[in-house]
Design an enzyme around this catalytic site. Structure first.
Site, short mmCIF file in Angstrom:
data_model
loop_
_atom_site.label_atom_id
_atom_site.label_comp_id
_atom_site.label_asym_id
_atom_site.label_seq_id
_atom_site.Cartn_x
_atom_site.Cartn_y
_atom_site.Cartn_z
CG LEU A 56 -45.72 24.10 -27.75
CD1 LEU A 56 -44.34 24.65 -28.08
CD2 LEU A 56 -45.79 22.61 -28.01
N GLY A 57 -48.08 25.38 -23.91
CA GLY A 57 -48.19 25.61 -22.48
C GLY A 57 -48.49 27.05 -22.16
CG ASN A 60 -43.55 33.80 -15.96
OD1 ASN A 60 -43.92 33.64 -14.81
ND2 ASN A 60 -42.33 33.53 -16.35
N GLY A 61 -48.18 34.51 -17.53
CA GLY A 61 -49.18 35.34 -18.19
C GLY A 61 -49.19 35.24 -19.70
N GLY A 62 -48.40 34.36 -20.27
CA GLY A 62 -48.37 34.22 -21.72
C GLY A 62 -48.75 32.82 -22.15
CB VAL A 64 -45.49 28.67 -25.11
CG1 VAL A 64 -44.38 28.25 -26.07
CG2 VAL A 64 -44.93 29.60 -24.03
CE LYS A 79 -43.55 33.72 -21.81
NZ LYS A 79 -42.53 33.59 -20.75
CG ASP A 172 -39.01 30.51 -11.82
OD1 ASP A 172 -39.12 29.82 -10.78
OD2 ASP A 172 -39.97 30.75 -12.58
#
Length: 316
Positions: A56-57, A60-62, A64, A79, A172
């Protein structure tokens, strides 16, 4: 030769979600040596129960993933941050896990469990918001009309009202961190750089979050009152988010211009706050002005904004 683009408005119904029953709390993350399972109030879900369907995307370094429970067929978002990720990235996902376990609001993305594998991988299982983000809606459907933005603003404000009431600052807020499902419910997500305020006067001036959406006091706390109220930074970010969804581009820059850190910092700190074009309604213009006061002490609070005429209209 000038290119004239047709202004498209997103024609979607955004109902205000009704308050749902309180969700169950989830246990603390399992130690790295434990099996990769997590328990909810209704069932035990193991990593082996989940089938990855698509990416999905990334953020932040992860990564999903859209996943499906093999037995129930239910869809989730998973995630994952891998064990070899940088320390800062792992710290962020642990912060997100901590905050999601604390939240219990229909305006915040739901956490359905957490995993830690012996390999060091960390994962958060969340509700699947099947429409995507407000950023993706902007790209696929065009700009948002005022009535739709009023519904978006109301939902996000309700989420921020809950978070701020529990001393959580998101830090954010932006279109890509606001998720949407097929009921057109808008929910706040991605708490990797958020802060839990342990004391009322804890400072909140650090350079975390997305630079483009940072409030002036995050860059210059002495001049713009950064220690006055860290929560006010979320209000500034909301104002920019609504402007972007209305204009179709980031408000501080002309359409198509790629931002850079120095340009953005100068525009935010030394320029005038962006404003709406003349054809926008007086109520919308007033609402944006209340969000984008450069001095944080003059910015309206969530509670005040929830009484603003722009968001108090009946949904259309």
């Amino acid at each position: 030769m000038a290119v004239v683009r047709e202004r498209r408005h997103l024609n979607l119904r955004l109902p205000i979600p009704e308050l749902s029953d309180r969700r169950p709390r989830f246990p603390l993350p399992l130690p790295p040596t434990a099996a990769a399972t997590t328990t909810t109030s209704s069932a035990t879900i193991s990593a082996g129960d989940l089938e990855k369907l698509q990416v999905l995307g990334h953020g932040n370094g992860g990564t999903v993933y859209k996943v499906r429970h093999k037995r129930t067929g239910a869809f989730y978002a998973l995630k994952v941050v891998h064990g070899e990720s940088e320390t800062d990235v792992r710290r962020q996902v642990r912060r997100e896990m901590e905050i999601l376990r604390r939240t219990d609001s229909p305006h915040v993305v739901r956490c359905d469990g957490t995993f830690e594998k012996p390999s060091g991988d960390i994962a958060i299982l969340m509700e699947y918001m099947n429409v995507g983000t407000l950023e993706s809606l902007l790209k696929t459907h065009g700009t948002f009309s005022e009535p739709k933005l009023a519904d978006v603003a109301r939902q996000v404000l309700n989420g921020l009202n809950y978070l701020h009431g529990h001393k959580i600052i998101h830090r954010d807020i932006k279109p890509s961190n606001l998720l949407v499902n097929d009921k057109m419910e808008v929910k706040i997500a991605d708490f990797g750089v958020s802060k839990i305020m342990c004391r009322t006067l804890d400072p909140c001036n650090s350079y975390v979050g997305t630079c483009a959406y940072m409030s002036p006091e995050r860059f210059d706390p002495d001049r713009y009152g950064g220690n006055y109220d860290g929560y006010a930074g979320d209000i500034w970010s909301l104002g920019l988010t609504l402007l972007e969804l209305y204009l179709g581009h980031f408000p501080f820059l002309p359409p198509g211009q790629r931002p850079d850190w120095a340009t953005l910092m100068c525009a935010i700190c030394f320029g005038d706050p962006p404003s709406l074009p003349e054809h926008a309604s007086e109520e919308f213009r007033s609402f944006i002005q209340c969000c984008l006061q450069k001095e944080s002490s003059k910015r309206w609070t969530v509670a005040q904004l929830l009484t603003h005429p722009f968001v108090c209209k009946d949904p259309r």
